[in-house]
Design an enzyme around this catalytic site. Structure first.
Site, short mmCIF file in Angstrom:
data_model
loop_
_atom_site.label_atom_id
_atom_site.label_comp_id
_atom_site.label_asym_id
_atom_site.label_seq_id
_atom_site.Cartn_x
_atom_site.Cartn_y
_atom_site.Cartn_z
N ASP A 32 0.87 -1.16 0.06
CA ASP A 32 0.11 -0.07 0.02
C ASP A 32 1.07 1.26 -0.11
O ASP A 32 1.93 1.21 0.54
CB ASP A 32 -0.74 0.09 1.09
CG ASP A 32 -2.09 0.80 0.98
OD1 ASP A 32 -2.30 1.43 -0.15
OD2 ASP A 32 -2.76 1.59 2.04
N ASN A 80 -11.00 -2.36 -5.27
CA ASN A 80 -10.48 -1.45 -6.16
C ASN A 80 -10.81 -1.09 -7.63
O ASN A 80 -10.39 -0.32 -8.02
CB ASN A 80 -8.68 -1.81 -6.09
CG ASN A 80 -7.87 -1.78 -5.07
OD1 ASN A 80 -7.06 -2.62 -4.79
ND2 ASN A 80 -8.17 -0.83 -4.27
C1 IPE Z 1 -5.38 -2.48 -0.10
O1 IPE Z 1 -5.15 -1.30 -0.33
C2 IPE Z 1 -5.46 -3.31 -1.50
C3 IPE Z 1 -4.37 -3.41 -1.84
C4 IPE Z 1 -3.03 -3.18 -1.60
C5 IPE Z 1 -4.23 -4.21 -3.46
P1 IPE Z 1 -6.33 -0.21 -0.39
O2 IPE Z 1 -5.64 1.26 -0.47
O3 IPE Z 1 -7.03 -0.43 -1.35
O4 IPE Z 1 -6.99 -0.06 0.91
P2 IPE Z 1 -7.84 1.00 1.84
O5 IPE Z 1 -8.97 1.49 0.73
O6 IPE Z 1 -6.88 2.00 2.16
O7 IPE Z 1 -8.37 0.09 3.09
C1 IPE Z 2 -1.81 0.30 -3.46
O1 IPE Z 2 -1.42 1.71 -3.21
C2 IPE Z 2 -1.90 -0.15 -4.68
C3 IPE Z 2 -3.31 -0.63 -5.02
C4 IPE Z 2 -4.20 -0.60 -4.23
C5 IPE Z 2 -3.56 -1.21 -6.46
P1 IPE Z 2 -2.69 2.74 -3.51
O2 IPE Z 2 -2.99 2.75 -4.82
O3 IPE Z 2 -3.55 2.28 -2.42
O4 IPE Z 2 -2.13 4.17 -2.81
P2 IPE Z 2 -2.55 4.98 -1.51
O5 IPE Z 2 -2.88 4.17 -0.58
O6 IPE Z 2 -3.90 5.54 -2.39
O7 IPE Z 2 -1.38 5.80 -1.20
MG MG Z 3 -4.19 2.51 -0.44
#
Ligand code: IPE
Ligand code: IPE
Ligand code: MG
Length: 257
Positions: A32, A80
């Site tokens: 993340d 997502n």
């Molecule tokens: C969790 O991250 C999913 C992945 C890393 C693929 P998110 O960014 O989607 O999670 P939330 O929304 O902060 O809980």
């Molecule tokens: C994790 O990084 C990757 C996916 C969930 C696909 P994020 O895209 O959630 O990045 P932040 O949490 O918005 O910084």
């Molecule tokens: Mg995230």
């Protein structure tokens, strides 16, 4: 080059400090913080996703060198899909590119690729690339990398409930035969041991619908590091922290000593 050398020396020195007999056999990672990493640099979120590839490579390499048997990477959740279309499209494109690029390395390093999640919802091209890579690497006997794509724990449990109920209805299974083992065997992760260690980057303290059944007794490790900055040294730090924990599984400290 010089910096690279110092860095890897750091990893090798740190690696020596680990207890070789207590390396987790399965590590799961919630990768993340890509979006925030990019935004901090004044760039678009997708720039963060692109730079996540290096971190994935470091994590896979680090795990292989430490003797970890299974590495599960949460790459894309069911939730997502609701992100802006541009971001979802770019992520799917990146997935195709990365898998195609990494297959030779996986072959060279004897790494097997698996996936968990609702892969039928992926765009055709991404789905095909994924199936191809899984097929090509299926005989590799070193580490297994499990990509969680279009995955969520609740989705997986619902699928398992459906297939168990179907067996009961078809009289292939009796209600009293639904044990925890049967439930586990109907999850996407059948034949994969539960993770001993979960790592989540970016400082968020939540599970976000990841491996809900499997994480029952997993040790959780959270770090502020944003995923694109994650390196082998961070992996060693997480394992070192894990090795200091006492895993009690509901017993008393005296019982497990
Ligand atoms: C969790 O991250 C999913 C992945 C890393 C693929 P998110 O960014 O989607 O999670 P939330 O929304 O902060 O809980
Ligand atoms: C994790 O990084 C990757 C996916 C969930 C696909 P994020 O895209 O959630 O990045 P932040 O949490 O918005 O910084
Ligand atoms: Mg995230």
């Amino acid at each position: 080059m010089y910096l690279q050398k110092i860095r890897s020396t750091g990893f090798y020195a740190m690696k020596e400090s680990l207890d070789k007999t207590k390396i987790p056999q399965h590590i799961a990672v919630i990768m993340d913080g890509n979006g925030r990493w990019a935004q901090q640099k004044g760039a678009m979120r997708i720039f963060g996703h692109k730079n996540a590839v290096t971190a994935v490579r470091e994590c896979v390499e680090g795990c292989a060198e430490l003797g970890v048997k299974f590495l599960t990477l949460y790459a894309f959740s069911t939730e997502n899909w609701a992100r802006p279309k541009d971001e979802v499209d770019a992520l799917m494109e990146l997935l195709v590119e990365t898998i195609a690029k990494e297959v030779p390395t996986m072959m060279k390093n004897n790494i097997r690729l698996l996936s968990i999640g609702d892969v039928n919802t992926l765009p055709k091209k991404a789905h095909n690339k994924l199936k191809e890579a899984i097929e090509l690497t299926k005989a590799n006997s070193g580490m297994t990398v499990v990509l969680a794509i279009s995955y969520s724990g609740r989705w997986e449990i619902r699928e398992a409930v459906q297939s168990i109920v179907e067996k009961v209805v078809n009289k292939e299974l009796k209600i009293e035969e639904i044990t925890q083992e049967v439930i586990a065997a109907n999850l996407n992760t059948k034949n994969i041991p539960d993770p001993e260690l979960l790592i989540r980057t970016s400082g968020e303290l939540r599970i976000s619908n990841f491996l809900l059944w499997q994480l029952a007794y997993t040790e959780l490790y959270f770090t502020e590091v944003l995923w694109p900055d994650f390196r082998k040294e961070h992996l060693v730090q997480a394992i070192s922290d894990y090795q200091k924990r006492e895993r009690r599984f509901g017993l008393t400290g005296a019982q497990v000593k």
